[in-house]
Design an enzyme around this catalytic site. Structure first.
Site, PDB file in Angstrom:
ATOM      1  N   ASP A 118       1.048  -1.245  -0.040  1.00  0.00           N
ATOM      2  CA  ASP A 118      -0.109  -0.050  -0.011  1.00  0.00           C
ATOM      3  C   ASP A 118       0.778   1.304  -0.208  1.00  0.00           C
ATOM      4  O   ASP A 118       2.080   1.243   0.311  1.00  0.00           O
ATOM      5  CB  ASP A 118      -0.747  -0.014   1.182  1.00  0.00           C
ATOM      6  CG  ASP A 118      -2.148   0.844   1.046  1.00  0.00           C
ATOM      7  OD1 ASP A 118      -2.190   2.044   0.945  1.00  0.00           O
ATOM      8  OD2 ASP A 118      -3.327   0.211   0.958  1.00  0.00           O
ATOM      9  N   TYR A 121     -12.800   4.942 -13.541  1.00  0.00           N
ATOM     10  CA  TYR A 121     -12.939   4.080 -12.657  1.00  0.00           C
ATOM     11  C   TYR A 121     -13.527   2.812 -13.034  1.00  0.00           C
ATOM     12  O   TYR A 121     -13.421   1.646 -13.140  1.00  0.00           O
ATOM     13  CB  TYR A 121     -13.849   4.541 -11.376  1.00  0.00           C
ATOM     14  CG  TYR A 121     -13.829   3.685 -10.181  1.00  0.00           C
ATOM     15  CD1 TYR A 121     -12.776   3.486  -9.397  1.00  0.00           C
ATOM     16  CD2 TYR A 121     -15.145   3.007 -10.116  1.00  0.00           C
ATOM     17  CE1 TYR A 121     -12.759   2.591  -7.920  1.00  0.00           C
ATOM     18  CE2 TYR A 121     -14.828   2.190  -8.861  1.00  0.00           C
ATOM     19  CZ  TYR A 121     -13.817   1.808  -8.045  1.00  0.00           C
ATOM     20  OH  TYR A 121     -13.974   0.869  -7.185  1.00  0.00           O
ATOM     21  N   LYS A 161     -12.430  -0.829 -13.979  1.00  0.00           N
ATOM     22  CA  LYS A 161     -13.076  -2.064 -13.396  1.00  0.00           C
ATOM     23  C   LYS A 161     -13.712  -3.164 -14.264  1.00  0.00           C
ATOM     24  O   LYS A 161     -13.485  -4.342 -14.033  1.00  0.00           O
ATOM     25  CB  LYS A 161     -13.958  -1.500 -12.279  1.00  0.00           C
ATOM     26  CG  LYS A 161     -13.570  -0.856 -11.173  1.00  0.00           C
ATOM     27  CD  LYS A 161     -12.601  -1.886 -10.419  1.00  0.00           C
ATOM     28  CE  LYS A 161     -11.993  -0.882  -9.237  1.00  0.00           C
ATOM     29  NZ  LYS A 161     -10.993  -1.867  -8.441  1.00  0.00           N
ATOM     30  N   THR A 219     -15.884   1.858   2.986  1.00  0.00           N
ATOM     31  CA  THR A 219     -14.552   1.963   2.877  1.00  0.00           C
ATOM     32  C   THR A 219     -13.918   3.367   2.831  1.00  0.00           C
ATOM     33  O   THR A 219     -15.089   4.208   2.325  1.00  0.00           O
ATOM     34  CB  THR A 219     -14.108   1.215   1.801  1.00  0.00           C
ATOM     35  OG1 THR A 219     -14.080   1.675   0.585  1.00  0.00           O
ATOM     36  CG2 THR A 219     -14.550  -0.412   1.733  1.00  0.00           C
ATOM     37  N   ASN A 255      -6.114  -5.874  -5.180  1.00  0.00           N
ATOM     38  CA  ASN A 255      -7.265  -5.031  -4.733  1.00  0.00           C
ATOM     39  C   ASN A 255      -6.865  -3.590  -4.816  1.00  0.00           C
ATOM     40  O   ASN A 255      -8.036  -2.866  -4.620  1.00  0.00           O
ATOM     41  CB  ASN A 255      -7.359  -5.464  -3.153  1.00  0.00           C
ATOM     42  CG  ASN A 255      -8.419  -4.581  -2.443  1.00  0.00           C
ATOM     43  OD1 ASN A 255      -9.545  -4.665  -2.804  1.00  0.00           O
ATOM     44  ND2 ASN A 255      -7.968  -3.880  -1.532  1.00  0.00           N
TER      45      ASN A 255
END
Length: 252
Positions: A41, A149, A153, A184, A85
């Site tokens: 990350d 986005y 995806k 999130t 992810n």
């Protein structure tokens, strides 16, 4: 604490591991017996905050950096599992988007996913393994205002299918998960979201946003992690090339 230890002795990679779905996956893998985790990350503090009962390698950096993967491939011996992810949010109409903003999202959400999955599959080549790529319902159902986005995806979901075909002869399974709304930190990048939270609180904001979902709620990161670990696990041994939608009915 989970009593199920179906990942005992396994080694797994999780990107975007400092928060949200990634952190939930890292915690669940550790609780279910994983021996070694490689966590990636850009948020060093978030990675450091994870207190996990296994060997943990914390790597601070961007998944879109090829040098990061070259270095890691020289350090790990093999992988059993990978959770692809890492991702960032975006906003704006396609006709109004600056190309730099488009590329910023593609750099992480598509190019970074490719680099991650490719490195993971090479690490699984000798004894097989499984990977799950985080896609999104926005890659299935078009939503205005989040062009890069949604496009990224959709692309990673199809990448997972192609990788499943290529990995099958080496006993590598690749699936994708397409979440709907999940509570999130990715929402925190939206100015509209932050203004709503300031006005009425996070819970009320998420409840209002979930009004377009038949279930009337957003999922938790832990719920997504449970589904991802099912796809990673031996219980899903006959599943590959699948895009599993978990959205409370959003795309109906």
């Amino acid at each position: 604490m989970s009593e199920l230890k179906d990942f005992a002795g396994r080694t797994a990679l999780v990107t975007g591991a400092a928060s949200g779905i990634g952190a939930a996956c890292a915690k669940a893998l550790a609780e279910r017996g994983a021996d070694t985790l490689w966590l990636v990350d850009t948020d060093e503090a978030g990675l450091d905050a994870l207190d996990l009962p296994c060997t943990v390698h914390r790597i601070t950096g961007s998944v879109a950096d090829p040098a990061l993967w070259q270095r890691l491939e020289g350090e790990w011996e093999a992988l059993d599992h990978a959770v692809v992810n890492a991702g960032i949010g975006s906003g704006g109409q396609i006709a109004e988007l600056d190309f730099a903003d488009w590329r910023k999202v593609m750099d992480v959400n598509l190019d970074g996913a490719f680099l991650t999955l490719a490195a993971a599959m090479r690490a699984m080549a000798q004894k097989g393994g499984s990977a799950v790529v985080t896609s999104s319902t926005t890659g299935i159902k078009p939503i205005a205002g989040i062009g890069p986005y949604g496009v990224a995806k959709a692309a990673v979901a199809h990448m997972a299918r192609i990788a499943a075909l290529e990995g099958a002869p080496k006993n590598i399974r690749v699936n994708a998960i397409a979440p709907g709304g999940v509570d999130t930190a990715i929402w925190n990048s939206s100015e509209d979201f932050k203004r709503s939270v300031e006005a009425q609180g996070r819970e009320a904001t998420l409840k209002a946003m979930a009004g377009t979902t038949p279930s009337g709620r957003f999922a938790t990161a832990e719920e997504m992690a449970d589904t991802i670990l099912f796809l990673l696990s031996d219980k899903a041994a006959n599943m590959t090339g699948h895009v599993l939608v978990s959205d409370g009915g959003f795309i109906l």
